[in-house]
Structures are given as structure tokens and as C-alpha cells.
Design an enzyme around this catalytic site. Structure first.
Site, PDB file in Angstrom:
ATOM      1  N   ASP A  51      13.129 -71.177  75.054  1.00 28.37           N
ATOM      2  CA  ASP A  51      13.411 -69.758  75.290  1.00 28.37           C
ATOM      3  C   ASP A  51      12.785 -69.196  76.562  1.00 28.37           C
ATOM      4  O   ASP A  51      12.775 -67.979  76.767  1.00 28.37           O
ATOM      5  CB  ASP A  51      12.941 -68.877  74.108  1.00 28.37           C
ATOM      6  CG  ASP A  51      13.720 -69.173  72.840  1.00 28.37           C
ATOM      7  OD1 ASP A  51      14.841 -69.708  72.967  1.00 28.37           O
ATOM      8  OD2 ASP A  51      13.210 -68.883  71.744  1.00 28.37           O
ATOM      9  N   HIS A  86       0.418 -82.653  99.041  1.00 24.90           N
ATOM     10  CA  HIS A  86       0.971 -81.589  98.198  1.00 24.90           C
ATOM     11  C   HIS A  86       0.046 -81.337  97.003  1.00 24.90           C
ATOM     12  O   HIS A  86       0.471 -81.342  95.853  1.00 24.90           O
ATOM     13  CB  HIS A  86       2.399 -81.926  97.747  1.00 24.90           C
ATOM     14  CG  HIS A  86       3.385 -81.853  98.868  1.00 24.90           C
ATOM     15  ND1 HIS A  86       4.661 -82.358  98.776  1.00 24.90           N
ATOM     16  CD2 HIS A  86       3.295 -81.329 100.106  1.00 24.90           C
ATOM     17  CE1 HIS A  86       5.296 -82.153  99.929  1.00 24.90           C
ATOM     18  NE2 HIS A  86       4.481 -81.525 100.742  1.00 24.90           N
ATOM     19  N   ASP A 124      -2.155 -74.320 102.755  1.00 24.83           N
ATOM     20  CA  ASP A 124      -0.754 -74.417 103.169  1.00 24.83           C
ATOM     21  C   ASP A 124      -0.001 -73.481 102.242  1.00 24.83           C
ATOM     22  O   ASP A 124       0.213 -73.790 101.062  1.00 24.83           O
ATOM     23  CB  ASP A 124      -0.271 -75.870 103.026  1.00 24.83           C
ATOM     24  CG  ASP A 124       1.159 -76.073 103.513  1.00 24.83           C
ATOM     25  OD1 ASP A 124       1.872 -75.077 103.732  1.00 24.83           O
ATOM     26  OD2 ASP A 124       1.556 -77.250 103.658  1.00 24.83           O
ATOM     27  N   HIS A 146       3.130 -88.207 107.517  1.00 31.27           N
ATOM     28  CA  HIS A 146       4.351 -87.391 107.431  1.00 31.27           C
ATOM     29  C   HIS A 146       4.853 -87.093 108.835  1.00 31.27           C
ATOM     30  O   HIS A 146       4.157 -87.351 109.815  1.00 31.27           O
ATOM     31  CB  HIS A 146       4.083 -86.097 106.651  1.00 31.27           C
ATOM     32  CG  HIS A 146       3.012 -85.218 107.232  1.00 31.27           C
ATOM     33  ND1 HIS A 146       3.232 -84.388 108.307  1.00 31.27           N
ATOM     34  CD2 HIS A 146       1.702 -85.039 106.885  1.00 31.27           C
ATOM     35  CE1 HIS A 146       2.113 -83.714 108.580  1.00 31.27           C
ATOM     36  NE2 HIS A 146       1.164 -84.104 107.740  1.00 31.27           N
ATOM     37  N   GLU A 161       3.698 -79.205 112.468  1.00 32.62           N
ATOM     38  CA  GLU A 161       2.589 -79.351 111.523  1.00 32.62           C
ATOM     39  C   GLU A 161       1.947 -80.735 111.534  1.00 32.62           C
ATOM     40  O   GLU A 161       1.986 -81.458 110.533  1.00 32.62           O
ATOM     41  CB  GLU A 161       3.063 -78.997 110.108  1.00 32.62           C
ATOM     42  CG  GLU A 161       4.348 -79.683 109.664  1.00 32.62           C
ATOM     43  CD  GLU A 161       4.692 -79.336 108.220  1.00 32.62           C
ATOM     44  OE1 GLU A 161       3.810 -79.495 107.358  1.00 32.62           O
ATOM     45  OE2 GLU A 161       5.827 -78.907 107.960  1.00 32.62           O
ATOM     46  N   ARG A 216      -4.684 -80.130 108.653  1.00 30.18           N
ATOM     47  CA  ARG A 216      -3.293 -79.892 109.097  1.00 30.18           C
ATOM     48  C   ARG A 216      -3.265 -78.491 109.693  1.00 30.18           C
ATOM     49  O   ARG A 216      -3.948 -77.584 109.190  1.00 30.18           O
ATOM     50  CB  ARG A 216      -2.327 -80.018 107.916  1.00 30.18           C
ATOM     51  CG  ARG A 216      -0.885 -79.721 108.278  1.00 30.18           C
ATOM     52  CD  ARG A 216       0.137 -80.210 107.233  1.00 30.18           C
ATOM     53  NE  ARG A 216       0.075 -79.547 105.950  1.00 30.18           N
ATOM     54  CZ  ARG A 216      -0.439 -80.063 104.841  1.00 30.18           C
ATOM     55  NH1 ARG A 216      -0.970 -81.276 104.863  1.00 30.18           N
ATOM     56  NH2 ARG A 216      -0.459 -79.390 103.709  1.00 30.18           N
ATOM     57  N   GLU A 258      -0.238 -75.800 110.882  1.00 34.92           N
ATOM     58  CA  GLU A 258       1.230 -75.655 110.815  1.00 34.92           C
ATOM     59  C   GLU A 258       1.650 -74.260 111.250  1.00 34.92           C
ATOM     60  O   GLU A 258       1.154 -73.263 110.732  1.00 34.92           O
ATOM     61  CB  GLU A 258       1.701 -75.894 109.367  1.00 34.92           C
ATOM     62  CG  GLU A 258       3.187 -75.649 109.171  1.00 34.92           C
ATOM     63  CD  GLU A 258       3.665 -76.041 107.781  1.00 34.92           C
ATOM     64  OE1 GLU A 258       2.866 -76.003 106.821  1.00 34.92           O
ATOM     65  OE2 GLU A 258       4.863 -76.385 107.658  1.00 34.92           O
TER      66      GLU A 258
HETATM   67  N1  GLY Z   1       4.503 -76.628 102.631  1.00 38.63           N
HETATM   68  C1  GLY Z   1       5.441 -77.649 102.650  1.00 38.63           C
HETATM   69  C2  GLY Z   1       5.539 -78.264 103.976  1.00 38.63           C
HETATM   70  O1  GLY Z   1       4.719 -77.992 104.820  1.00 38.63           O
HETATM   71  O2  GLY Z   1       6.438 -78.972 104.263  1.00 38.63           O
HETATM   72 MN    MN Z   2       6.077 -77.424 106.400  1.00 38.40          MN
HETATM   73 MN    MN Z   3       3.493 -76.207 104.782  1.00 41.68          MN
END
Ligand code: GLY
Ligand code: MN
Ligand code: MN
Length: 428
Positions: A36, A240, A257, A347, A381, A409, A411
Site C-alpha cells: 500500500d 555511491h 555529492d 569512473h 567530475e 571528487r 564535480e
Molecule cells: N551523483 C551521481 C553522479 O555524479 O553521477
Molecule cells: Mn555526476
Molecule cells: Mn554527482
């Protein structure tokens, strides 16, 4: 807010590409959370982009050459009893007047009316996405129309994936879209600065998350663009990380982030800072490399360069920096070739940004990297992550413990302009 002219312009551009075909968009399915309870509803970005229609159980059909109706919406009908439980519905009448469709029907009449819009189109454009119910219906109607083609002599003879015609449109942002995005970015940048000014050792990561997300909502954003990452200490090495439940310790770095979603458009910002206000020498050394990598990558954002040029600029800077620190050894070109840098930078540097955080956009076409064009928006980033669990690599030095647990990081969101770029998220 329904922007009549903006939506009409988008559909006009789409109709030019659809020509004598028909294109169908299905709304995002409702995603149950548990019994629900449902996740907050978020319209499918493709359907939203061309219609502005926010509700579930919607199908939009655009048939540019249809003699009577070129834009048709199938929507949930009004239902006072259901609306008492689960909220107001726009309904069939208002879907027409507010959203400018030429014809609207209750979604329950899809099977009855869809064939007449498809039977003279020579191709169906449709993306088989998450809405299994509509995926099945499109296939069934297509099969029926193909098998009766010989009697009519008209009708679709193929289903083409619609993303190949919608993506090039969505990749180039209009003035309206840039206004929404810069608003999302300004709210997000402000929240980052606010939270940074408050962060202290002893606070829990979730306290900072709560402050960020409160700022988002207080500023009129719909909420977060993606689950906020507040990663202190070694958590910063998890790309993440979303648990956000650790108590921040003196000497920690905090990687945040987080970005908000404003009127369906997203911001995506990362900053990493020392919670005490002072970097250790190792943190400073890594920070400087990442910052230089970002500066060099942003310098590569300009029309005619490819999205891979941006990544290469960041990558080469990171590899050179890690070589200088003795965390990698060997020839830079070989390190890039053999991907020996990957334990530190796993990445890519950029993704498209817009209605989706990882927005619709081709990174390559026919095997070639996409060339940047004015009014595309990308993130830049770069990061370096030295996991506490980093294992020694063959032919590479063992990383001393004092470097371990550092994750950094940075970004920003960057608009490609006619002459170069504009950083949309500048904050210190
Ligand atoms: N916050 C997700 C990315 O930087 O791709
Ligand atoms: Mn991103
Ligand atoms: Mn990000």
C-alpha cells in the site's frame, strides 16, 4: 507550470523527424515500495519532455500526418472517490485544454482508439522501457496492423527505437531548460556552502544530509536529484555511498555529492573538504591533483572537442599527479593503455545532465566519440579514491597506509557555449 510554446516547439521539432510515422510515449510505471505504499511518482522523462504531463497511466501519441489529430493523450479519468485517497487527477477534459492535445481519451480506451492513429503511419517509433503493460500493447497493436496490412495497404512495417530521434533533441538545451537547470544548480550550490559552513567533527553524516535536503525543499526544489552522498573518512572511497550514518571524526575529509531537482531539471555537484578546515599533507596533495584535473578537463570543454577529450584531459592530469607522488610508476601512456590508474580513478569524467541526472545522450555514435555542441550540458567530475582495501598491483608500488582512506571528487556542471563553456555551478 505548463509552457505551451516550449512544448509546442519541442513537438514541432519531433514531428519533423517522425514525418509519416507515429511516435508513442508511455508514462513511467508506479513503483511499489511495500504494501500500500509507493515511491514518489516521477513521470518518464521522454513523455514529460514532449507533453509536460505529470501523471501515471498516460500514453502520448504523436502522428504528424494524421488528418484530424496530431497529438493525442490517453490519461486517467477523473474519479472523485479514488482522488480522495490518492490525490487529484487532471482528467480527460483538462488534459486537452491545459496540455494542448488535439484529442484526449481515458486510458481505458487505449485499445479502442490507438489503431486509428497508427493504421496510416508507416513506422512506429517507440522505446521499449519499464512500462511492461504498454510495451505489450504496442507489440500487440503492431502485430495486428502488420497482419492486416494487405487489406488496407497502409500501416506500420517496423518499430524503430524512438530514443534515436528524441535523444538529439534532448541533448541540446533550450533557454527555458537552462533557466530551470541554473535554478537547480544555484539552490544546490547554496546548500553545499551552507552545510560546509556547519559541518564539524562529531556530527553524523545524516545530519548534513538532512540540512542539504531541507535547503532543497525550502528553496522550492522537488527534492534531491539522486540520493545524497555524504561520505566522511574512508566512506569517501565508495562512489555511491548512501548510508550516511557514520559519525564524522576529526581529520576526516567529507565528500558531499548532492544536487536538487527543480521543476524536473537536475543539478549534480560534488565537493570534498576537510571537516576541521585543514588538509593533512596527503589529503592536500590528492586534492590538488583532482582540482588541476578538473581545471584541465573544463578547459577541454568547447565545441568541436569530444566528450572523450574532456575525460582524457582529466585522466592525463591524474596519472601525472599519481606518478609525481610515487603512487604509480612507469610510462604515463602505458599506464593509461593498461588502465593501471583504474584502482584510483574508476569512473569517467562526464555525463550528460538535464531532465535525468544521467541524461539522455549519446557518448558515441557509429563508434565515434560525440562532439560537443553549444547548449549541451555535462558534468566534469574527476576523482581519486585510495581505498583502505587497495591491493598491490603487479609492477606498481605498494601504497603506504598514510594515503589510504582518502577519496576526493570535485564535480561541476558545465554548459557548452558557442565559443567554449560556462561553469554553471561555480562555488568554492
Ligand atoms: N551523483 C551521481 C553522479 O555524479 O553521477
Ligand atoms: Mn555526476
Ligand atoms: Mn554527482
Amino acid at each position: 507550470m505548463v509552457l505551451w510554446q516550449e512544448l509546442t516547439d519541442r513537438r514541432d521539432r519531433l514531428m519533423e523527424m517522425v514525418g509519416s510515422g507515429a511516435i508513442i510515449f508511455a508514462s513511467a510505471p508506479i513503483v511499489p515500495h511495500h504494501k500500500d505504499v509507493e515511491h514518489n511518482y516521477r513521470q518518464d522523462s521522454e513523455l514529460y519532455y514532449f507533453t509536460g504531463f505529470p501523471e501515471p497511466e498516460t500514453v502520448a501519441v504523436i502522428v504528424p500526418r494524421h488528418e484530424e489529430h496530431r497529438f493525442i493523450l490517453f490519461v486517467r479519468p477523473k474519479d472523485p472517490e479514488r482522488e480522495t485517497w490518492s490525490g487529484r487527477r487532471i482528467g480527460v477534459e483538462d488534459a486537452k485544454t491545459i496540455y494542448g492535445a488535439d484529442a484526449t481519451y481515458p486510458i481505458g480506451e487505449l485499445d479502442q482508439h490507438l489503431p486509428k492513429y497508427l493504421e496510416k503511419a508507416d513506422v512506429i517509433y517507440y522505446h521499449f522501457g519499464h512500462n511492461e503493460n504498454i510495451n505489450q500493447k504496442v507489440l500487440e497493436h503492431y502485430r495486428r496492423l502488420v497482419s492486416s496490412y494487405s487489406k488496407r495497404g497502409t500501416g506500420p512495417v517496423a518499430i524503430h527505437d524512438s530514443s534515436f530521434i528524441t535523444t538529439p533533441l534532448r541533448q541540446i538545451k533550450s533557454g527555458y531548460e537552462l533557466t530551470q537547470m541554473t535554478k537547480a544548480m544555484a539552490i544546490s550550490a547554496h546548500a553545499h556552502a551552507h552545510v560546509r559552513s556547519i559541518a564539524r567533527p562529531g556530527m553524523y553524516e545524516y545530519e548534513l544530509q538532512a540540512l542539504l535536503e531541507a535547503d532543497f525543499r525550502k528553496s522550492g526544489a522537488m527534492g534531491f536529484a539522486y540520493p545524497s552522498i555524504v561520505a566522511s573518512g574512508a566512506n569517501s572511497c565508495i562512489l555511491h555511498y548512501v548510508e550516511n550514518n557514520r559519525q564524522i571524526q576529526p581529520g576526516d575529509l567529507v565528500l558531499i555529492d548532492a544536487g536538487c531537482c527543480f521543476n524536473y531539471y537536475n543539478a549534480d555537484i560534488t565537493r570534498t573538504f576537510p571537516v576541521d578546515g585543514t588538509f593533512t599533507p596527503e589529503q592536500q596533495a590528492i586534492y590538488d591533483i583532482v582540482q588541476t584535473a578538473q581545471t584541465n578537463a573544463i578547459a577541454a570543454v568547447k565545441p568541436q572537442n569530444t566528450i572523450n577529450d574532456v575525460h582524457q584531459a582529466a585522466l592525463e592530469t591524474i596519472v601525472a599527479g599519481l606518478l609525481d607522488l610515487g603512487l604509480l610508476q612507469g610510462d604515463p601512456a602505458e599506464i593509461i593503455e593498461t588502465e593501471a590508474y583504474k584502482p584510483f580513478f574508476m569512473h569517467r569524467t562526464s555525463h550528460w545532465l538535464g531532465l535525468d541526472v544521467h541524461d539522455s545522450g549519446f557518448y558515441k555514435t557509429k563508434g565515434e566519440w560525440t562532439t560537443l555542441q553549444p547548449h549541451m550540458v555535462i558534468t566534469v567530475e574527476p576523482g581519486i579514491y585510495i581505498s583502505p582495501d587497495l591491493k598491490p598491483q603487479e609492477n606498481q608500488p605498494e601504497v603506504p597506509d598514510r594515503w589510504k582512506g582518502i577519496g576526493i571528487r570535485i564535480e561541476d556542471d558545465v554548459l557548452v557555449t558557442n565559443t567554449g563553456k560556462q561553469i554553471l555551478t561555480g562555488l568554492t
